[in-house]
Design a protein around this motif. Structure first.
Motif, PDB file in Angstrom:
ATOM      1  N   HIS A 113       0.416   5.819  -0.417  1.00  0.00           N
ATOM      2  CA  HIS A 113      -0.439   6.992  -0.532  1.00  0.00           C
ATOM      3  C   HIS A 113       0.083   7.850  -1.672  1.00  0.00           C
ATOM      4  O   HIS A 113       1.272   8.195  -1.699  1.00  0.00           O
ATOM      5  CB  HIS A 113      -0.455   7.788   0.773  1.00  0.00           C
ATOM      6  N   ILE A 122       0.834  -1.203   0.000  1.00  0.00           N
ATOM      7  CA  ILE A 122       0.000   0.000   0.000  1.00  0.00           C
ATOM      8  C   ILE A 122       0.869   1.253   0.000  1.00  0.00           C
ATOM      9  O   ILE A 122       1.865   1.338   0.719  1.00  0.00           O
ATOM     10  CB  ILE A 122      -0.932   0.022   1.224  1.00  0.00           C
ATOM     11  N   THR A 176      -8.672  -1.126  -2.694  1.00  0.00           N
ATOM     12  CA  THR A 176      -8.042   0.059  -3.287  1.00  0.00           C
ATOM     13  C   THR A 176      -8.612   0.284  -4.682  1.00  0.00           C
ATOM     14  O   THR A 176      -8.953  -0.655  -5.389  1.00  0.00           O
ATOM     15  CB  THR A 176      -6.520  -0.116  -3.389  1.00  0.00           C
ATOM     16  N   GLU A 195      -4.927   9.318  -2.428  1.00  0.00           N
ATOM     17  CA  GLU A 195      -5.551   8.024  -2.697  1.00  0.00           C
ATOM     18  C   GLU A 195      -4.705   6.896  -2.105  1.00  0.00           C
ATOM     19  O   GLU A 195      -3.480   6.983  -2.065  1.00  0.00           O
ATOM     20  CB  GLU A 195      -5.706   7.795  -4.207  1.00  0.00           C
ATOM     21  N   VAL A 196      -5.392   5.852  -1.654  1.00  0.00           N
ATOM     22  CA  VAL A 196      -4.733   4.642  -1.181  1.00  0.00           C
ATOM     23  C   VAL A 196      -4.551   3.720  -2.387  1.00  0.00           C
ATOM     24  O   VAL A 196      -5.531   3.347  -3.043  1.00  0.00           O
ATOM     25  CB  VAL A 196      -5.560   3.945  -0.089  1.00  0.00           C
ATOM     26  N   VAL A 197      -3.306   3.351  -2.683  1.00  0.00           N
ATOM     27  CA  VAL A 197      -2.965   2.702  -3.948  1.00  0.00           C
ATOM     28  C   VAL A 197      -2.263   1.365  -3.691  1.00  0.00           C
ATOM     29  O   VAL A 197      -1.414   1.253  -2.797  1.00  0.00           O
ATOM     30  CB  VAL A 197      -2.052   3.629  -4.790  1.00  0.00           C
ATOM     31  N   HIS A 198      -2.611   0.369  -4.490  1.00  0.00           N
ATOM     32  CA  HIS A 198      -1.961  -0.945  -4.403  1.00  0.00           C
ATOM     33  C   HIS A 198      -0.606  -0.914  -5.094  1.00  0.00           C
ATOM     34  O   HIS A 198      -0.473  -0.396  -6.200  1.00  0.00           O
ATOM     35  CB  HIS A 198      -2.830  -2.017  -5.050  1.00  0.00           C
TER      36      HIS A 198
END
Length: 233
Positions: free
Chosen positions: A24, A22, A64, A32-35
């Motif tokens: 940011h 994860i 996500t 956004e929270v991103v993989h």
């Protein structure tokens, strides 16, 4: 030989990595929270303020809504998805575009051998082949690509099992796919993981084939560009 990067791609600004999976990222002014599809450290790439490319994913079953796809490093675009080398290499092998590898009746991803699963298996009337494929994102000074960027017990285990397969009559190979175009040479990262470097050296001496390829990356595709020299010490 190229693979199209599909989906809704957007530029963003890297803020921080929360854990292995994860991050940011600032996208259109919103955090956004991103993989992150790569468990490597990538500390030289994932710097606060770095320009990145993310893909919007509309899937209600996911936690996500974005994937981190690429990172800019000194105007060089680096694809960070660790799944891509297997896809690239499989396609290149099917199209008979890899030097020293010809036509095979059987080409399969995720092949079991003993207690491990190797990335690609090949066979024809002449030979059976096991291939391990590594995603490389780290390029140091003097355009030297290197792997790993974190200790890898699993990677070391696979190398030793390729030596065993070679002893049993298989053809065995390791491909280091460098997902950026600014590398001119490759070497195992002895400073980071001396045991892995020792395993690669032993494998090379045992007849396991070692290859390194660079890629040309653009926002919409990645292309296998060509083989580069390897330094094993």
């Amino acid at each position: 030989m190229n693979i199209e990067i599909r989906g809704n791609l957007l530029e963003g600004i890297f803020l921080k990595r929360v854990n292995r999976f994860i991050a940011h990222i600032l996208v259109d002014g919103q955090m956004e929270v991103v993989h992150v599809a790569n468990t490597g450290r990538m500390r030289e790439l994932l710097l606060e303020g770095a320009k990145v490319i993310v893909r919007k994913v509309d899937n209600p079953n996911r936690k996500t809504n974005y994937d981190l796809v690429m990172v800019y490093k000194n105007e060089i675009l680096v694809l960070i998805d660790s799944r891509m080398p297997n896809i690239l290499l499989e396609k290149a092998l099917r199209e008979e575009r890899i030097e020293y590898f010809g036509k095979y009746d059987y080409i399969k991803r995720e092949v079991n051998y003993r207690k491990s699963r190797f990335d690609i298996g090949l066979s024809n009337r002449m030979e059976n082949v096991l291939i391990e494929c590594k995603c490389v994102t780290l390029v140091k000074e003097n355009s030297l690509a290197t792997f790993p960027d974190a200790p890898t017990e699993r990677g070391r285990k696979h190398i030793y099992e390729l030596i065993e397969a070679k002893d049993e009559g298989y053809r065995a190979a390791v491909f280091f796919i460098i997902q950026r175009e600014d590398a001119k040479n490759f070497t195992p990262n002895r400073d980071m993981d001396p045991d892995f470097a020792d395993a690669v050296k032993l494998a090379y001496e045992a007849g396991v084939e070692i290859y390194a390829y660079v890629c040309k990356v653009s926002p919409r595709e990645i292309r296998l560009k060509g083989k580069i020299p390897i330094v094993i010490n």
